[in-house]
Design a protein around this motif. Sequence first.
Motif, PDB file in Angstrom:
ATOM      1  N   GLN A 196       0.840  -1.191   0.000  1.00 55.20           N
ATOM      2  CA  GLN A 196       0.000   0.000   0.000  1.00 55.20           C
ATOM      3  C   GLN A 196       0.879   1.247   0.000  1.00 55.20           C
ATOM      4  O   GLN A 196       1.999   1.232   0.501  1.00 55.20           O
ATOM      5  CB  GLN A 196      -0.927  -0.001   1.216  1.00 55.20           C
ATOM      6  CG  GLN A 196      -0.221  -0.178   2.538  1.00 55.20           C
ATOM      7  CD  GLN A 196      -1.200  -0.275   3.698  1.00 55.20           C
ATOM      8  OE1 GLN A 196      -2.391  -0.003   3.552  1.00 55.20           O
ATOM      9  NE2 GLN A 196      -0.717  -0.674   4.864  1.00 55.20           N
TER      10      GLN A 196
ATOM     11  N   ASN B 124      -4.017  10.372  -3.726  1.00 57.07           N
ATOM     12  CA  ASN B 124      -4.149   9.120  -4.461  1.00 57.07           C
ATOM     13  C   ASN B 124      -3.559   7.994  -3.624  1.00 57.07           C
ATOM     14  O   ASN B 124      -2.582   8.196  -2.901  1.00 57.07           O
ATOM     15  CB  ASN B 124      -3.433   9.187  -5.801  1.00 57.07           C
ATOM     16  CG  ASN B 124      -4.185  10.043  -6.807  1.00 57.07           C
ATOM     17  OD1 ASN B 124      -5.327  10.439  -6.571  1.00 57.07           O
ATOM     18  ND2 ASN B 124      -3.541  10.324  -7.916  1.00 57.07           N
ATOM     19  N   TYR B 125      -4.117   6.825  -3.740  1.00 58.51           N
ATOM     20  CA  TYR B 125      -3.651   5.708  -2.923  1.00 58.51           C
ATOM     21  C   TYR B 125      -3.443   4.482  -3.791  1.00 58.51           C
ATOM     22  O   TYR B 125      -3.940   4.389  -4.914  1.00 58.51           O
ATOM     23  CB  TYR B 125      -4.666   5.402  -1.814  1.00 58.51           C
ATOM     24  CG  TYR B 125      -5.931   4.774  -2.358  1.00 58.51           C
ATOM     25  CD1 TYR B 125      -6.970   5.573  -2.813  1.00 58.51           C
ATOM     26  CD2 TYR B 125      -6.058   3.392  -2.455  1.00 58.51           C
ATOM     27  CE1 TYR B 125      -8.107   5.015  -3.363  1.00 58.51           C
ATOM     28  CE2 TYR B 125      -7.189   2.820  -2.996  1.00 58.51           C
ATOM     29  CZ  TYR B 125      -8.211   3.646  -3.458  1.00 58.51           C
ATOM     30  OH  TYR B 125      -9.328   3.089  -4.004  1.00 58.51           O
ATOM     31  N   SER B 126      -2.704   3.539  -3.238  1.00 59.79           N
ATOM     32  CA  SER B 126      -2.531   2.236  -3.854  1.00 59.79           C
ATOM     33  C   SER B 126      -2.704   1.191  -2.769  1.00 59.79           C
ATOM     34  O   SER B 126      -2.140   1.324  -1.684  1.00 59.79           O
ATOM     35  CB  SER B 126      -1.130   2.125  -4.479  1.00 59.79           C
ATOM     36  OG  SER B 126      -0.875   0.809  -4.903  1.00 59.79           O
ATOM     37  N   SER B 127      -3.503   0.164  -3.065  1.00 60.44           N
ATOM     38  CA  SER B 127      -3.753  -0.860  -2.062  1.00 60.44           C
ATOM     39  C   SER B 127      -4.106  -2.173  -2.738  1.00 60.44           C
ATOM     40  O   SER B 127      -4.815  -2.186  -3.744  1.00 60.44           O
ATOM     41  CB  SER B 127      -4.896  -0.424  -1.141  1.00 60.44           C
ATOM     42  OG  SER B 127      -5.219  -1.439  -0.219  1.00 60.44           O
TER      43      SER B 127
ATOM     44  N   LYS C 112     -12.926   4.661  -6.541  1.00 62.00           N
ATOM     45  CA  LYS C 112     -12.098   3.467  -6.733  1.00 62.00           C
ATOM     46  C   LYS C 112     -11.453   3.460  -8.111  1.00 62.00           C
ATOM     47  O   LYS C 112     -10.283   3.068  -8.254  1.00 62.00           O
ATOM     48  CB  LYS C 112     -12.963   2.217  -6.537  1.00 62.00           C
ATOM     49  CG  LYS C 112     -12.185   0.922  -6.561  1.00 62.00           C
ATOM     50  CD  LYS C 112     -13.076  -0.255  -6.223  1.00 62.00           C
ATOM     51  CE  LYS C 112     -12.280  -1.550  -6.232  1.00 62.00           C
ATOM     52  NZ  LYS C 112     -13.141  -2.716  -5.873  1.00 62.00           N
TER      53      LYS C 112
ATOM     54  N   THR D  68      -8.580   5.661  -7.928  1.00 59.92           N
ATOM     55  CA  THR D  68      -7.814   5.449  -6.677  1.00 59.92           C
ATOM     56  C   THR D  68      -7.510   6.773  -6.005  1.00 59.92           C
ATOM     57  O   THR D  68      -6.362   7.088  -5.648  1.00 59.92           O
ATOM     58  CB  THR D  68      -6.503   4.658  -6.934  1.00 59.92           C
ATOM     59  OG1 THR D  68      -5.671   5.382  -7.853  1.00 59.92           O
ATOM     60  CG2 THR D  68      -6.798   3.286  -7.490  1.00 59.92           C
ATOM     61  N   SER D  69      -8.564   7.558  -5.806  1.00 55.94           N
ATOM     62  CA  SER D  69      -8.395   8.874  -5.188  1.00 55.94           C
ATOM     63  C   SER D  69      -9.311   9.023  -3.987  1.00 55.94           C
ATOM     64  O   SER D  69     -10.353   8.348  -3.875  1.00 55.94           O
ATOM     65  CB  SER D  69      -8.666   9.973  -6.198  1.00 55.94           C
ATOM     66  OG  SER D  69     -10.046  10.019  -6.544  1.00 55.94           O
TER      67      SER D  69
END
Lengths: 112, 113
Positions: free
Chosen positions: A2, A24-27, A69, A72-73
């Motif tokens: 993540q 922004n994310y990553s998971s 989703k 990814t924000s």
Amino acid sequence: AQSVTQLDSHVSVSEGTPVLLRCNYSSSYSPSLFWYVQHPNKGLQLLLKYTSAATLVKGINGFEAEFKKSETSFHLTKPSAHMSDAAEYFCVVSDRGFKTIFGAGTRLFVKA
Amino acid sequence: NAGVTQTPKFQVLKTGQSMTLQCAQDMNHEYMSWYRQDPGMGLRLIHYSVGAGITDQGEVPNGYNVSRSTTEDFPLRLLSAAPSQTSVYFCASSTAGGAYEQYFGPGTRLTVT
């Protein structure tokens, strides 16, 4: 793995104008997402959190964030900035429940 | 409720000295954690605990030790302080983990010379 990226290190707005702080994310899993605020020389306080219920999350002090989703924000917004909103804001992701990743932070300046 | 308390508020150490940062919470939270905050890097997880007797490493554990003998207390030990450990340290607690709201202490500002 993540990760979280806050796209602006500093944002400056005039009092009464809208606020947008970008995240922004990553998971690898369905994440829990948070925004925390830190006023100068103070601890951190939760603004709002997303935990897979409604995608538009309302928080304290008029802030809200929308979970997207597909992008990814998890951007944080407020319709009208107040001088007391000047602080540092952190976007946070947690996908396994025990480890959390903080973004680098966005410092918000509010001009009179 | 006092919430999460940390002592001391400020500390200056010389390189090589050891010390313990104290953290206590009175909310009966199972999960506790330690972070360090450095300019431009947000908060980084050092160690965390999911209950008394159970601890695990976070993102930046080197140079730090923890133990959890009671639900209330979660001290952070610096074994041999280095200038790279100059930072602001925050302790946090939550009911069951990072997916829940974390309550933060006021922080300890540590300078290592």
